[in-house]
Design a protein around this motif. Structure first.
Motif, PDB file in Angstrom:
ATOM      1  N   ASP A 141      68.592 -12.668  -9.134  1.00 33.00           N
ATOM      2  CA  ASP A 141      68.560 -12.445 -10.578  1.00 33.00           C
ATOM      3  C   ASP A 141      69.619 -11.404 -10.954  1.00 33.00           C
ATOM      4  O   ASP A 141      69.489 -10.227 -10.622  1.00 33.00           O
ATOM      5  N   GLU A 152      68.451  -8.566 -13.913  1.00 28.62           N
ATOM      6  CA  GLU A 152      67.510  -7.492 -13.599  1.00 28.62           C
ATOM      7  C   GLU A 152      68.192  -6.334 -12.857  1.00 28.62           C
ATOM      8  O   GLU A 152      67.957  -5.165 -13.149  1.00 28.62           O
ATOM      9  N   GLU A 168      65.437 -18.117  -7.437  1.00 23.74           N
ATOM     10  CA  GLU A 168      66.074 -16.825  -7.652  1.00 23.74           C
ATOM     11  C   GLU A 168      65.242 -15.718  -7.030  1.00 23.74           C
ATOM     12  O   GLU A 168      64.021 -15.712  -7.171  1.00 23.74           O
ATOM     13  N   LEU A 169      65.916 -14.789  -6.369  1.00 22.45           N
ATOM     14  CA  LEU A 169      65.235 -13.647  -5.757  1.00 22.45           C
ATOM     15  C   LEU A 169      65.369 -12.413  -6.637  1.00 22.45           C
ATOM     16  O   LEU A 169      66.285 -12.328  -7.452  1.00 22.45           O
ATOM     17  N   ARG A 170      64.446 -11.476  -6.429  1.00 22.07           N
ATOM     18  CA  ARG A 170      64.549 -10.194  -7.130  1.00 22.07           C
ATOM     19  C   ARG A 170      65.594  -9.321  -6.450  1.00 22.07           C
ATOM     20  O   ARG A 170      65.604  -9.208  -5.227  1.00 22.07           O
TER      21      ARG A 170
END
Lengths: 329, 329
Positions: free
Chosen positions: A158, A161, A313-315
């Motif tokens: 992402d 973020e 999607e990963l953080r």
């Protein structure tokens, strides 16, 4: 789904010759083989594959991955480990524009018996990326999204973020004139991060200045073209689109006898091993590369089984180290 | 990570009493049990769980799922099947606002020994959704995204791609005045589809008219409040945010002696079983609900294992049936 017989009928040859063409037998001509492959691709033929013979590949361009301190290393090893657990055989194929013009993507995949591919480091103008609009081969792209083709998926971190948290961190340290040194212009990830930067500045109620935003590339040496101008325009902090860029920025600042973070703060992106060994250690937006590779495999395996995930999607994780401190007032 | 001893120390009681509180033993008072649970949540205690005792739950609100023709059915069965393959025990918990005010989300989860949850049909103002900003319990939301909490993931279908293809289809049939009857205003999915509709109209170079856009809810009967006004303002096609809404719209049109698709085209969303049995059969944007459930489990299992996927999105499929035809000119 097309069969070997369909290909034979279309070409007016025997199914045996088609098999030879598909299997790369040496006793048919190269031109006949090419005709078989082209027709197979045209008709959407897919090779039948057995449990112990599941071949997939990783194609890499513009990305270093050979040693553990390079960006691609953990992505690829994460992918390979996940694939091994499901009995896939993985081949790594370094590629470039020349290779891509020699042969169509689908033909290359069929000829080599690959059920699918994970593509890293490709740019928007690459031939293969353009061909992905219509491919029927299960394909996963790192940091590139293809619309309207259910056979292609996207994996990434992402972007918003991470950048938002970096900007809020700088704002809390009283930075107002924040520069952004982005990556290569011709890539989707760069466009996404550009949007994310502008959106994050707006979210933080800060003004983005055009003179403080630039495209570089994903290497250290792009720093020297931009740092001086950022300084001239009053930047107190520089956010970089990779740790390598940040490392280059820190070298440039050091040449100008400026101290990080006392005189100017610097933030990287990725958290490659280098980041924590820089002096000062680098505040950065961490991408979990092992999990990116792992997720890319999960996505590719899903596409191979006709589960049409379009994105995973990963953080990101914002890692505060020593390269950021309050702005000089 | 906090241990039973940490909880005991904080409360000044014995570890044995803490265990009793955590395990719901009958020989300690309800108030002591509550104190144990509250402290456990506060300290971030997580129950140790064995291979054959992995409990997770599905919480459902505002969504029908009991029979195969209802939206939630395949999502839940897809989730359950994927979970069973990995030896999780799944409990379905219908919930509502009253239940949510009785007990904090984290406390509820800990008390019942759930390692994680999949939440369906929640709205933005729900207490539990608000608490997700800070939960440490692995949680997956259908159609709701929580920023900045790595313990929470989102699963859904790409809203833009489906709506874009619906609009392009209508445009190819010469529709220009396209109405959009959206779902309940207070949900993230509705906001996303609103944005998607406006973006898709712009992409198709069509003008969205304010008089042709309305919020309803996800049931049939919201149609009667809007169809008349859409007709008065010249709509030749109505895109609906669910098949149920579309079914209501078709009933309303029938009451006005208008024929679908001759007089007006209608498009649904979801492709629930009903869609193909309507007369005429419904053109719709299909969500693969089994795969949504499956992906939700993959995501929850990842979060439980500290892999911080923030979102998994599936491709929609645009299914053309008989409820759309060229606009009357």
């Amino acid at each position: 789904m097309a069969t070997i017989r369909d290909i034979a009928n279309k070409l007016g040859i025997s199914p045996g010759t088609v098999s030879k063409g598909l299997n790369g037998a040496s006793d048919i001509s190269e031109s006949m083989r090419q005709a078989v492959l082209d027709t197979a691709v045209e008709l959407g033929y897919k090779p039948k594959t057995m449990q112990f013979d599941k071949k997939i590949c990783i194609m890499v361009e513009n990305m270093n991955y050979e040693s553990i301190d390079q960006f691609g290393y953990e992505i690829i090893s994460g992918f390979e480990r996940a694939a091994a657990r499901k009995n896939y055989e993985v081949t790594i194929i370094p590629t470039n524009l020349t290779l891509q013009t020699k042969e169509q993507y689908d033909t290359f995949m069929l000829k080599n018996g690959y059920l699918g591919a994970f593509l890293l480091g490709f740019e928007l103008h690459d031939d293969y990326v353009k061909q992905l609009d219509h491919t029927k081969v299960p394909t996963v792209l790192l940091d590139n999204f293809i619309a309207d083709n259910k056979h292609v998926g996207y994996v990434g971190t992402d972007n918003y973020e991470g950048i938002k948290n970096a900007i809020l961190h700088l704002k809390s340290l009283n930075h107002r004139k924040i520069a952004f040194l982005n990556g290569t212009k011709n890539s989707m990830i760069t466009q996404k991060r550009q949007d994310a930067f502008l959106q994050a500045m707006e979210h933080a109620q800060l003004t983005p200045f055009e003179s403080l935003i630039a495209y570089g590339n994903f290497n250290e040496d792009c720093a020297k073209d931009h740092v001086e101008s950022f300084l001239k325009h009053g930047a107190t902090a520089i956010l970089c689109a990779s740790d390598l860029i940040a490392s280059g920025v820190m070298k440039e600042l050091s040449l100008k006898n400026l101290q990080v973070p006392k005189d100017i703060s610097v933030i990287g992106y990725d958290d490659i091993p280098l980041a924590k060994y820089l002096t000062p250690s680098l505040t950065t937006i961490r991408q979990n590369r092992t999990e990116l590779g792992n997720s890319a495999f999960v996505l590719l395996d899903s596409l191979i089984h006709n589960i049409h995930i379009s994105r995973i999607e990963l953080r990101p994780e914002f890692v505060i180290r020593d390269s950021t401190s309050p702005a000089l007032s």
